[in-house]
Design an enzyme around this catalytic site. Structure first.
Site, short mmCIF file in Angstrom:
data_model
loop_
_atom_site.label_atom_id
_atom_site.label_comp_id
_atom_site.label_asym_id
_atom_site.label_seq_id
_atom_site.Cartn_x
_atom_site.Cartn_y
_atom_site.Cartn_z
N ARG A 70 8.75 -11.67 3.08
CA ARG A 70 7.52 -10.99 3.01
C ARG A 70 7.91 -9.58 2.02
O ARG A 70 8.80 -9.22 2.14
CB ARG A 70 7.34 -10.39 4.34
CG ARG A 70 6.28 -9.37 4.64
CD ARG A 70 6.08 -9.05 6.16
NE ARG A 70 4.64 -8.49 6.31
CZ ARG A 70 4.21 -8.34 7.52
NH1 ARG A 70 4.73 -8.81 8.76
NH2 ARG A 70 3.08 -8.05 7.76
N ALA A 71 7.06 -9.59 1.05
CA ALA A 71 7.18 -8.83 -0.18
C ALA A 71 7.35 -7.19 0.33
O ALA A 71 8.19 -6.59 0.02
CB ALA A 71 5.96 -9.12 -1.10
N SER A 72 6.20 -6.90 1.27
CA SER A 72 6.20 -5.69 1.44
C SER A 72 7.11 -4.95 2.46
O SER A 72 7.49 -3.83 2.50
CB SER A 72 4.95 -5.32 2.30
OG SER A 72 4.82 -5.85 3.67
N HIS A 177 7.21 -8.53 -8.64
CA HIS A 177 6.40 -8.25 -7.23
C HIS A 177 7.07 -7.09 -6.51
O HIS A 177 8.10 -7.15 -6.15
CB HIS A 177 6.34 -9.37 -6.35
CG HIS A 177 5.37 -9.56 -5.36
ND1 HIS A 177 4.97 -8.41 -4.50
CD2 HIS A 177 4.36 -10.30 -4.71
CE1 HIS A 177 3.86 -8.61 -3.49
NE2 HIS A 177 3.56 -9.83 -3.88
N HIS A 222 -1.30 -11.16 -8.11
CA HIS A 222 -2.61 -10.74 -7.73
C HIS A 222 -3.68 -10.87 -9.01
O HIS A 222 -4.27 -9.69 -9.62
CB HIS A 222 -2.55 -9.47 -7.31
CG HIS A 222 -1.34 -9.28 -6.45
ND1 HIS A 222 0.04 -8.64 -6.71
CD2 HIS A 222 -1.14 -9.58 -5.21
CE1 HIS A 222 0.88 -8.80 -5.85
NE2 HIS A 222 0.14 -9.43 -4.79
N GLU A 283 -1.67 -16.34 -1.74
CA GLU A 283 -0.81 -15.27 -0.79
C GLU A 283 -1.35 -15.20 0.77
O GLU A 283 -1.07 -14.10 1.29
CB GLU A 283 -0.87 -13.91 -1.52
CG GLU A 283 0.28 -12.88 -1.00
CD GLU A 283 0.23 -11.51 -1.75
OE1 GLU A 283 -0.52 -11.08 -2.56
OE2 GLU A 283 1.26 -10.83 -1.29
N ARG A 289 -6.45 -10.60 5.07
CA ARG A 289 -6.64 -11.72 6.09
C ARG A 289 -8.12 -11.60 6.68
O ARG A 289 -8.56 -10.43 6.54
CB ARG A 289 -5.55 -11.45 7.18
CG ARG A 289 -4.34 -11.60 6.64
CD ARG A 289 -3.09 -11.43 7.64
NE ARG A 289 -1.96 -10.99 7.10
CZ ARG A 289 -0.73 -11.03 7.58
NH1 ARG A 289 -0.77 -11.44 8.94
NH2 ARG A 289 0.30 -10.42 7.17
#
Lengths: 340, 340
Positions: A70-72, A177, A222, A283, A289
């Site tokens: 998970r990037a965040s 990212h 993105h 993504e 979502r």
């Protein structure tokens, strides 16, 4: 086949976050014990994948996802190298288990133990471990590990060269990212992610990174941030700053994904950017979502937009598969070994 | 008529920069004398305007430019309030002279003496002076006076309220416009400007500024940064963050200009964003000068793109004139007083 080059394990079992919470608690109170690695069963992994990413990929018709932690939650702004190393190892090992449980559907991409201001040697080691021991096909590189304060040098600076040297040696690309924003002025998903994409691209225009690393490949996610929408601006600035044309100076080595969540955006992306430089991605399940109430379909169902974009069948095949196999040659080799 | 809502005096006579250089030198060496205000003749002003902005506006067919001091030279990251106040006064007074020498062609917009971390009282005073004494019709507000480090609170924070209160009282809008980047990772024109537009818009989604100031109007330049290209992303994030719909929560008060320097970008902007929220602009002579070698016309000739965009005559009239007169009511009053 259709390859989604940009997926994160945003649905990981709760024990992963429990481990992270214990890590962060120990940073505040060093008297606490070092947390044990999270205990997560294969069934738990199967459940979180089959009920989410894999179910949705099947519904939408994509075949394989290039999958990373998970990037965040990478949290590179936490200023402790040992914590970052353990966290990256734990997250990457979990991705590896996903790829072994679902080898036809997921290929791994690594999180690095970056810490703002720290040297990158441990990142190089984790990159090598994940590629040579875990079969990963790429890596996520955070151009702003401070999390919204932009304290690191530009990506063209030699600070980053150890990672590039290893990437070139292993022949893996990086997705550029960022992680969460720790800056209250900068929203993580609605500003920091897009700003980082734009900033990184402009850094590449201003420098000469690909003269030094001609085979280095970077994926800007993105949809390239603001870049394709402002393509004329970037071309004009490059000319005014006496930089070489973007097409030859940057675009032999840089690729944009299709994480743009409405039809006009995908239409612009595919109109402005060469077919060879676009990689399919959603993504999913990521920043955005839920369903578009206007159309009653999910915002991040980017295949829908790519299908409707004014593209030839040849161009669509490049975007769905061929470009990604070219940019991620280790994935291509893995697929060929399985007759795909 | 055609109103360009976004022009800066980028061609000011050299004495202005000489004055600024003397200011900055004195900050390094307080033994130096306070520099005298720059001596610039009317003829010098005429020459720099007639040979540049006015000539080009006439060639392209725009009638009036909303004109402010050079944005990249505002230099709000210089940490001395007295220097900032004098610099803003000198720059604004020069804009005023342009508007008196060319009253049919230019309307003034103010630079504020912002300094990162400092209160905004002097900004409120300069705003009031320029509007009530110099006839200015708007103001530029810098959401990141630190110059690329984002140390100020979001635009929805009460830190900014003194300026908003004065804007509402005077009925003038602000263009949200940063100055130069002092951050080596962030290119001023190719990253910082666009990032600021995107960041500001997301701040507005996350807050409730227009509930507090229902008549406040903000113009986000450079086509709204990354926002229109990622309109689906912003709509989806607003929904996921449980914010009201952007259309009612933000877009009654926010406007994007047309400083997007290629046809696909303007086509996307005018397709995605309501006609009522787009203001014609070129930022001529600004970030991107010179000709597009592919088309042999200037990048920043945005009228060319607006003419070719799929717009009705009614929509084009809004973008060229009506929206701008509505957003800048003091300009509208000045024009009506002259029978325009």
């Amino acid at each position: 086949m259709i390859i989604d080059c940009h997926g994160h394990y945003t649905t990981a079992p709760a024990a992963l976050q429990g481990f992270r919470n214990a890590q962060l608690a120990r940073l505040k109170d060093p008297a606490l014990p070092n947390p044990a690695d999270p205990r997560i069963s294969d069934d738990e992994i199967r459940e979180t994948i089959e009920g989410n990413q894999l179910r949705i990929a099947r519904e939408r018709g994509s075949d394989l996802t290039i999958f990373s932690p998970r990037a965040s939650h990478m949290g590179h702004h936490i200023p402790d190298p040992a914590t970052a190393q353990t966290w990256a190892r734990v997250c990457n090992d979990l991705i590896y288990r996903v790829t072994t449980l679902f080898p036809d559907n997921f290929a791994g991409v690594a999180q690095l133990p970056q810490v703002a201001g720290e040297p990158l040697e441990t990142c190089v080691k984790e990159l090598e471990r994940t590629v040579t021991e875990l079969g990963f096909v790429g890596v996520n590189l955070n151009p702003d590990p401070s999390g919204g304060w932009w304290t690191s040098p530009p990506l063209t600076d030699e600070y980053w060269f150890p990672v590039y040297e290893k990437m070139v040696e292993l022949d893996v690309p990086a997705m550029v990212h960022v992680s969460t924003s720790s800056n209250p002025a900068v929203h993580t998903l609605g500003a920091h992610y897009l700003n980082a994409d734009t900033t990184a691209f402009m850094q590449l225009i201003s420098g000469d990174l690909f003269a030094r690393f001609p085979t280095l490949r970077l994926v800007i996610p993105h949809g390239g941030g603001a870049v394709p929408y402002h393509w004329g601006r970037f071309k004009g600035i490059a000319t005014r700053d006496k930089r070489p044309p973007i097409e030859t100076h940057v675009m032999n080595n840089v690729f944009f994904d299709t994480c743009v969540y409405h039809q006009p955006g995908i239409d612009l992306l595919t109109t402005v950017i060469n077919d060879d430089n676009i990689l399919f991605a959603s993504e999913m399940l990521g920043a955005v979502r839920g369903n578009n109430p206007d159309g009653d379909f999910p915002w991040d169902d980017t295949k829908r937009y790519v299908e409707a974009a004014p593209l030839s069948g040849e161009a669509r095949a490049k975007i769905y598969e061929q470009n990604t196999r070219r940019v991620y040659p280790r994935l291509d080799a893995q697929l060929k070994a399985r007759g795909r």
